[in-house]
Structures are given as C-alpha cells and as structure tokens.
Design a protein around this motif. Structure first.
Motif, PDB file in Angstrom:
ATOM      1  N   LEU A 187       0.820  -1.205   0.000  1.00 20.39           N
ATOM      2  CA  LEU A 187       0.000   0.000   0.000  1.00 20.39           C
ATOM      3  C   LEU A 187       0.857   1.259   0.000  1.00 20.39           C
ATOM      4  O   LEU A 187       0.539   2.248  -0.675  1.00 20.39           O
ATOM      5  CB  LEU A 187      -0.941  -0.013   1.205  1.00 20.39           C
ATOM      6  N   ARG A 188       1.961   1.210   0.737  1.00 17.20           N
ATOM      7  CA  ARG A 188       2.885   2.360   0.705  1.00 17.20           C
ATOM      8  C   ARG A 188       3.482   2.520  -0.696  1.00 17.20           C
ATOM      9  O   ARG A 188       3.579   3.638  -1.224  1.00 17.20           O
ATOM     10  CB  ARG A 188       4.008   2.143   1.731  1.00 17.20           C
ATOM     11  N   GLY A 189       3.833   1.401  -1.323  1.00 13.54           N
ATOM     12  CA  GLY A 189       4.359   1.458  -2.690  1.00 13.54           C
ATOM     13  C   GLY A 189       3.318   1.944  -3.673  1.00 13.54           C
ATOM     14  O   GLY A 189       3.634   2.697  -4.603  1.00 13.54           O
ATOM     15  N   ARG A 190       2.063   1.516  -3.467  1.00  9.28           N
ATOM     16  CA  ARG A 190       0.969   1.974  -4.332  1.00  9.28           C
ATOM     17  C   ARG A 190       0.826   3.493  -4.270  1.00  9.28           C
ATOM     18  O   ARG A 190       0.675   4.172  -5.286  1.00  9.28           O
ATOM     19  CB  ARG A 190      -0.323   1.285  -3.888  1.00  9.28           C
ATOM     20  N   ASP A 191       0.902   4.021  -3.055  1.00  8.69           N
ATOM     21  CA  ASP A 191       0.759   5.465  -2.889  1.00  8.69           C
ATOM     22  C   ASP A 191       1.886   6.224  -3.579  1.00  8.69           C
ATOM     23  O   ASP A 191       1.688   7.325  -4.095  1.00  8.69           O
ATOM     24  CB  ASP A 191       0.719   5.813  -1.402  1.00  8.69           C
ATOM     25  N   ALA A 192       3.069   5.637  -3.588  1.00 14.09           N
ATOM     26  CA  ALA A 192       4.218   6.298  -4.225  1.00 14.09           C
ATOM     27  C   ALA A 192       4.212   6.132  -5.741  1.00 14.09           C
ATOM     28  O   ALA A 192       4.527   7.068  -6.484  1.00 14.09           O
ATOM     29  CB  ALA A 192       5.521   5.737  -3.646  1.00 14.09           C
ATOM     30  N   ALA A 193       3.847   4.923  -6.208  1.00 15.73           N
ATOM     31  CA  ALA A 193       3.936   4.631  -7.641  1.00 15.73           C
ATOM     32  C   ALA A 193       2.670   4.961  -8.407  1.00 15.73           C
ATOM     33  O   ALA A 193       2.700   5.123  -9.631  1.00 15.73           O
ATOM     34  CB  ALA A 193       4.287   3.159  -7.838  1.00 15.73           C
ATOM     35  N   GLY A 194       1.528   5.018  -7.702  1.00 16.13           N
ATOM     36  CA  GLY A 194       0.287   5.341  -8.365  1.00 16.13           C
ATOM     37  C   GLY A 194      -0.441   4.157  -8.967  1.00 16.13           C
ATOM     38  O   GLY A 194      -1.447   4.342  -9.663  1.00 16.13           O
ATOM     39  N   HIS A 195       0.037   2.966  -8.719  1.00 17.23           N
ATOM     40  CA  HIS A 195      -0.645   1.777  -9.233  1.00 17.23           C
ATOM     41  C   HIS A 195      -0.555   0.655  -8.205  1.00 17.23           C
ATOM     42  O   HIS A 195       0.307   0.657  -7.329  1.00 17.23           O
ATOM     43  CB  HIS A 195      -0.038   1.320 -10.567  1.00 17.23           C
ATOM     44  N   GLY A 196      -1.441  -0.314  -8.327  1.00 20.65           N
ATOM     45  CA  GLY A 196      -1.498  -1.409  -7.380  1.00 20.65           C
ATOM     46  C   GLY A 196      -0.475  -2.488  -7.657  1.00 20.65           C
ATOM     47  O   GLY A 196       0.419  -2.335  -8.483  1.00 20.65           O
ATOM     48  N   ALA A 197      -0.625  -3.611  -6.955  1.00 17.77           N
ATOM     49  CA  ALA A 197       0.332  -4.716  -7.093  1.00 17.77           C
ATOM     50  C   ALA A 197      -0.326  -5.992  -6.604  1.00 17.77           C
ATOM     51  O   ALA A 197      -1.317  -5.970  -5.866  1.00 17.77           O
ATOM     52  CB  ALA A 197       1.599  -4.434  -6.291  1.00 17.77           C
ATOM     53  N   HIS A 198       0.253  -7.113  -7.012  1.00 15.23           N
ATOM     54  CA  HIS A 198      -0.169  -8.410  -6.508  1.00 15.23           C
ATOM     55  C   HIS A 198       0.962  -8.984  -5.675  1.00 15.23           C
ATOM     56  O   HIS A 198       2.130  -8.950  -6.087  1.00 15.23           O
ATOM     57  CB  HIS A 198      -0.509  -9.370  -7.648  1.00 15.23           C
ATOM     58  N   VAL A 199       0.640  -9.510  -4.512  1.00 18.09           N
ATOM     59  CA  VAL A 199       1.624 -10.136  -3.623  1.00 18.09           C
ATOM     60  C   VAL A 199       1.336 -11.629  -3.557  1.00 18.09           C
ATOM     61  O   VAL A 199       0.225 -12.040  -3.213  1.00 18.09           O
ATOM     62  CB  VAL A 199       1.574  -9.535  -2.207  1.00 18.09           C
ATOM     63  N   ASP A 200       2.326 -12.427  -3.912  1.00 16.48           N
ATOM     64  CA  ASP A 200       2.254 -13.889  -3.815  1.00 16.48           C
ATOM     65  C   ASP A 200       2.983 -14.281  -2.543  1.00 16.48           C
ATOM     66  O   ASP A 200       4.207 -14.187  -2.457  1.00 16.48           O
ATOM     67  CB  ASP A 200       2.924 -14.498  -5.056  1.00 16.48           C
ATOM     68  N   LEU A 201       2.224 -14.716  -1.520  1.00 23.82           N
ATOM     69  CA  LEU A 201       2.829 -15.060  -0.243  1.00 23.82           C
ATOM     70  C   LEU A 201       2.638 -16.542   0.039  1.00 23.82           C
ATOM     71  O   LEU A 201       1.515 -17.023   0.134  1.00 23.82           O
ATOM     72  CB  LEU A 201       2.225 -14.221   0.885  1.00 23.82           C
ATOM     73  N   SER A 202       3.760 -17.246   0.152  1.00 25.29           N
ATOM     74  CA  SER A 202       3.750 -18.666   0.475  1.00 25.29           C
ATOM     75  C   SER A 202       4.000 -18.845   1.961  1.00 25.29           C
ATOM     76  O   SER A 202       4.973 -18.319   2.508  1.00 25.29           O
ATOM     77  CB  SER A 202       4.847 -19.379  -0.330  1.00 25.29           C
TER      78      SER A 202
END
Length: 399
Positions: A187-202
C-alpha cells in the motif's frame, strides 16, 4: 485518528493466518469487510473451543480470537451475482486478501489480471501454502505441515528426542504477521507509484525466512543444529532449570552476567576458572556448566532463584503456564487482556494488540467480532444495491 483510518480491506480469507492479519489491520483502524459463505460462514465459526451463554447459545472462541473489529457480508462466490458483488467491492477497496487454493480466484474471474483491469490501484495479496509457482504450488497443507517442511519442527525438541511442534500454530500466526507487513508495504508502494500490485505469499516461504540464526549456522559452519530442548546452540548458559518446588526458571546469561550468576548461585569453583569467563569457554565445557547449574537450581525454590538473580541483574524468567501469564501483574498493568461485549455472551475477554501509540489515537479498546452477515445489507447499499435487489439476492442464496 487511528494509524490506518481510511483504508478499506476486502477480506476473502478464512481460518487463521489471513484473518489474523486482517484483524490486526482492523484494530489499527482499517475498515475490514469480511466476506463469508452464506449459511455457514468462516469455517472457524464451527471450531472448538466454544463459549456458552447463560441461555445455552454457543460461540466459537477460535473465531472470536481472530476476527475482531471487522464487518461481515455473506456472498456466494460460486454464483455470477456473487462475483459481481466482489468486483464492485474491489473497485472501492484499497486491498484485497484471499487464501483460496491456487487457481481458485482465476476460475472465478477474480484473479489479479482481471481485477487490475477494473481497479488499477488495488493491492491484492494471495496467501497459499506453497505459493503460486513451483512444484508444490497445488499441494494442500496446514500449519503443522509448514512447520514440518519449514524446519522449525525439526529444530524443536529435547536432546536425542524426536521433533516437537510448538504449543501455538506458529506457521499460521507468523504468516499472518507476514501478510500484514506485505499489505502495508504494498500500500505504501501503491501510494508512491500510483498503481497497485499483486503479492504472492507462500506460508512455507514464510517459515523458511524465520530460520535466521539456524540458517546462519548452516551458512557459516555447514552445521545442521541438533535439537537441544531449552538450551541454545551458541550460548551457555541459556536453558530452563527445574527448581526445588517443581517449577521451572529460564536463565539466559552473557559474559557480563557470568560472575554475578556464579555468585548468586554459589558456583565458586566455576567463577574461579578463567576458562569459563568467556562464552566460548563455556561452550567448550557445556556439560560441566549445565550440571553445576542444574544442581544449584535444584536446591532453590523458583521464587528464591528469581530474587537472587534479579538482585544482580541476571536475565531470567519463570516458565509460566497460560493462566499465570494472563494474570501476571505486569501483563495486567499493560492492559494486555481486555474485553469486548458480545451480543450473545456479554462481556468476553480478548488480547489487545501489543502497540502503544503516541501521536495517533491509540486503539486501546478491542471491538467485538461480527455476526455472520451482520453488515450485508448495509455494505450492499453502499455500493448501490436497493432493498428489492438485496431481497432477490437473498432469496436466491447469493447473500
């Protein structure tokens, strides 16, 4: 304001790891919308242990432990109308977290490529046992499977004995912490970059990442640490000792504590040996040190040993049973145990988050978990569904 006020998390997860994560975020101020199956809800609503009201109604303590402060909506994701609701909620959310088996979200048209098209600023986290890729991606697993495969079970147990699982579901709980960290980072990265992301957590990856100092011994020395009970492979003394009253006291001492430890326990011959002044020397004579300390501790009650060691600032801690922990005066002074008011049970105890904020509103009071589907109508109304449409969805079993 609370630290996460204004964030909306769409929580499609069940059981423990992800619900634990989303509860943390909810109690830090985020709005968490918990999506549950109509009629049954999260599986843990049917898990032991159950608390019973004076009228005989039962509520799962398991569910309450990991779902406080959320809102609940019931949606059948197997129906197209249910998928439509999730898509509408995703468009209005900052993050979506799910822990379905690999491939499930894709089959329902709710995978990351599809959601990114309609919600480009959404952060989506998929938590699975083995991740979205790799030869184990479609394997099933539970907490103890990940403990076994991730190394912690192999490291835990008495000398010469078999592997032992910890007393808590540490793979689930630590995975929940990883989920919360990953969501906040994305979410912090989204606020800086302006776009979302997908996190793959194992969850298995999460356990491997916790190996830290055990892995360091392997990387540095080529050593696979043996099981050592409460002892430490690289520090002596660090262990739990049985006292004369049948209680255990755990002691962890570094070089600066060695002389005062010996004085407090009457270990004059050990104190006089210059070879034992350093940890390296004590490691080399582990059996001698441990035998002497075991004998000394066996001649003292736990309270006597605590008093003697505290007087010379040697780190120690009584090995407490759960009831002793929850009634400990320090724990009580820190208000670690609180309560919420449940509509069925009345006042019910809970464990607050371990944060104390100065600069934000401190979310001190724990809030109750939601009833199944308690907020369905309210949430659907917020995304434009009128009462007739909601009634039709309920008649069809979609909500």
């Amino acid at each position: 304001m609370t630290p996460l006020q204004g964030l909306r998390i769409l929580d499609l997860s069940r059981v423990l790891a992800c619900p634990f994560a989303s509860m943390i975020l909810a109690e830090l101020g985020a709005e968490v919308i918990k999506v549950e199956q109509p009629g049954s809800g999260d599986e843990t609503r049917g898990f032991e242990p159950f608390a019973t009201s004076p009228g005989g109604e039962r509520v799962s303590g398991y569910y309450m432990a990991c779902n406080r402060a959320k809102r609940s909506i019931t949606v059948d994701l197997r129906q197209p109308e249910g998928v439509e609701i999730i898509r509408a909620l995703a468009m209005r959310s900052d993050a979506l977290v799910e822990n379905f088996p690999t491939g499930t979200m894709q089959r329902r048209g709710l995978d990351w490529p599809k959601l990114r098209e309609i919600a480009p600023k959404l952060v989506m986290l998929s938590c699975t046992g083995f991740g979205q890729t790799g030869p184990y991606a479609r394997r099933k697993g539970y907490d103890t499977v990940f403990q076994a495969m991730g190394g912690i079970m192999g490291l835990t147990g008495e000398r010469g004995g078999g592997p032992v699982k910890p007393g808590l579901p540490v793979a689930d709980l630590t995975s929940g912490l990883w989920v919360a960290i990953a969501l906040l980072a994305a979410l912090r990265g989204r606020d800086a970059a302006g776009h979302g992301a997908h996190v793959d957590l194992s969850m298995l990856d999460g356990q491997v990442s916790l190996l830290t100092i055990a892995a360091a011994r392997f990387f540095a020395l080529g050593e696979v640490p043996e099981r050592m009970g409460t002892e430490h492979p690289g520090r002596v003394p660090t262990a739990s000792f049985l006292c004369s009253d049948g209680r255990f006291l755990h002691i962890t001492a570094s070089d600066q504590h060695w002389a005062p430890l010996c004085a407090a326990l009457g270990l004059d011959s050990l104190a006089a040996d210059p070879a034992l002044a350093s940890n390296a020397g004590r490691l080399a004579q582990r059996e001698r040190v441990m035998a002497a300390m075991t004998a000394a501790m066996a001649g003292m009650t736990r309270a006597q040993a605590v008093t003697a060691l505290d007087a010379v600032d040697v780190p120690n801690g009584p090995v407490l049973a759960l009831d002793e922990v929850l009634t400990d005066p320090h724990i009580q002074a820190r208000s670690a145990v609180q309560s919420f008011t449940d509509p069925v049970l009345g006042s019910f105890p809970s464990l607050r988050l371990p944060f104390r904020f100065d600069g934000f509103d401190d979310p001190q009071a724990t809030r109750r978990p939601p009833g199944l589907g308690e907020h369905t109508d309210e949430i659907l109304a917020q995304i434009g569904y009128d009462p007739d449409r909601i009634a039709a969805l309920r008649a069809k079993g979609t909500v």
